[in-house]
Design an enzyme around this catalytic site. Sequence first.
Site, PDB file in Angstrom:
ATOM      1  CG  ASP A  37      46.770 -35.884  62.568  1.00 20.45           C
ATOM      2  OD1 ASP A  37      48.003 -35.771  62.568  1.00 20.45           O
ATOM      3  OD2 ASP A  37      46.122 -36.218  63.578  1.00 20.45           O
ATOM      4  CG  PHE A  96      42.343 -31.623  68.165  1.00 17.00           C
ATOM      5  CD1 PHE A  96      42.661 -30.289  67.942  1.00 17.00           C
ATOM      6  CD2 PHE A  96      43.012 -32.275  69.180  1.00 17.00           C
ATOM      7  CE1 PHE A  96      43.629 -29.635  68.688  1.00 17.00           C
ATOM      8  CE2 PHE A  96      43.988 -31.638  69.939  1.00 17.00           C
ATOM      9  CZ  PHE A  96      44.297 -30.318  69.691  1.00 17.00           C
ATOM     10  NE  ARG A 160      44.661 -36.942  70.666  1.00 15.41           N
ATOM     11  CZ  ARG A 160      45.158 -37.058  71.893  1.00 15.41           C
ATOM     12  NH1 ARG A 160      44.430 -36.709  72.940  1.00 15.41           N
ATOM     13  NH2 ARG A 160      46.390 -37.510  72.084  1.00 15.41           N
TER      14      ARG A 160
END
Length: 483
Positions: A37, A96, A160
Amino acid sequence: MNTLQQAQDAVQLAAQKMNQRYRLGYHIMAPAQWINDPNGLIQYKGEYHAFYQHHPYDESWGPMHWGHVKSKDLVHWEHLPIALTPGNDYDKDGCFSGSAVDDNGQLTLIYTGHIYIDKKADTFYQTQNIAVSQDGVNFTKVVENAVIPEPPADSSHHFRDPKVWKHENNWYMILGNSTKDMVGRVILYRSTDLRQWDYIGVLAQSDGSLGFMWECPDFFELNGKHILLFSPQGMEKQGDLYNNLFQTGYLVGDYQYDTNHFTQTSSFTELDNGHDFYAVQTFLDEQSRRIAIGWMDMWESNMPTKADGWCGALTLPRVLTLSEDHKLLMNPVEELKTLRNAEYPALRNQTITTNYLVPTNEALLEIKAVFDLRNEQAVCLKIRGIREEETVLTYDYTTKKLILDCSKSGKTEDGIRTATLHVEHELTLQLFIDSSSIEVFANHGLATMTSRIYPTEERLGFEVAAGANVKELTYWTLNDIWK
């Protein structure tokens, strides 16, 4: 600092051993190893910064770090040291995805910490955290972490991908989430200082048809409407729609800050119909352009570059606009013209009676093709190898379908993707072809298709099939920004 240096040393060592055959010429990649990502997209002190999910110790996904590049023009990128490494109690198994803001001159990253309870069983919990920098290169995690240590009471452990922005005097954060019953949704928090956050409620939630988890949400205003962009997991394939394992798409609606009420005025629409487009993030630059970048790969797809010591890339930057009928359009940023090396006008105002080959063995190309469709039923453009390999783009006027076929360029299974495109008289195609990717922009963003390709043959050129009425066919060779 030791973990940062160890990660940096590991990726530099891996880069020395890497096979270069599929390395891209003008896309964001790590120097080596895995990326997914895009994170933290921002223009900060006049420079564009892009971060990305990165595993510096392997070409497959693992404990996530944040890789980092910057650019003055969105085209020519410079690798910077790894920005974040996992290891604290609140992020020990991964830093993340997240976003970035400029907090009174301090570049601030907001990210999800991932902590396994039982890795084999894939049970975990997730927290939201902050890291700050004065120079845009070196980052320090704040002592207040985790700034959001747990999700709402009715939430699952999926919690998240914070996207943060400022409205008037408050900071707002949306997060991808699911309920305990595994229904995808986006939830909203508010803060005055980026450290203390109040839970406001649910911004939007699946009606049962939009998957079990909404990843990588983004929320912004365009042309007086609000756009909720997100990546749902668990949607069922429906004909030509939702053919990838996961999708990225959007809802259009109206939003009131005082009530936190988002009223949808459209159904969910996929943003790109190619094979490899996910986890898109946007930012507003100093020219007030809403710019999007996505991950140019797809979970559980074939990834031949893993054998070469690297995996993953980001798409070209694209400007988002909203059409009058509330369709989100994507077009490449104007700055990409600086990639052009030489221009080759190939055809103008001609009807092709036999297949017309434009010979070129260049791997990095931009192609512009304009077709008059008033007297024909289909148009076909092929990117050809010297023997049997080809990537085929076809527009069928009768079905209103744009079809990208990569089955003879590395995607032998599930190689075809289709987008609906309503064209009356003229079809305009803008193609960006890199060593192992193709990005298609049709009729100024009405349809886009992004796919990785893995040719093994030298390029022969590109070919227009017989019967086409060509108004314009021009191509450019492009420079390699990494050389």
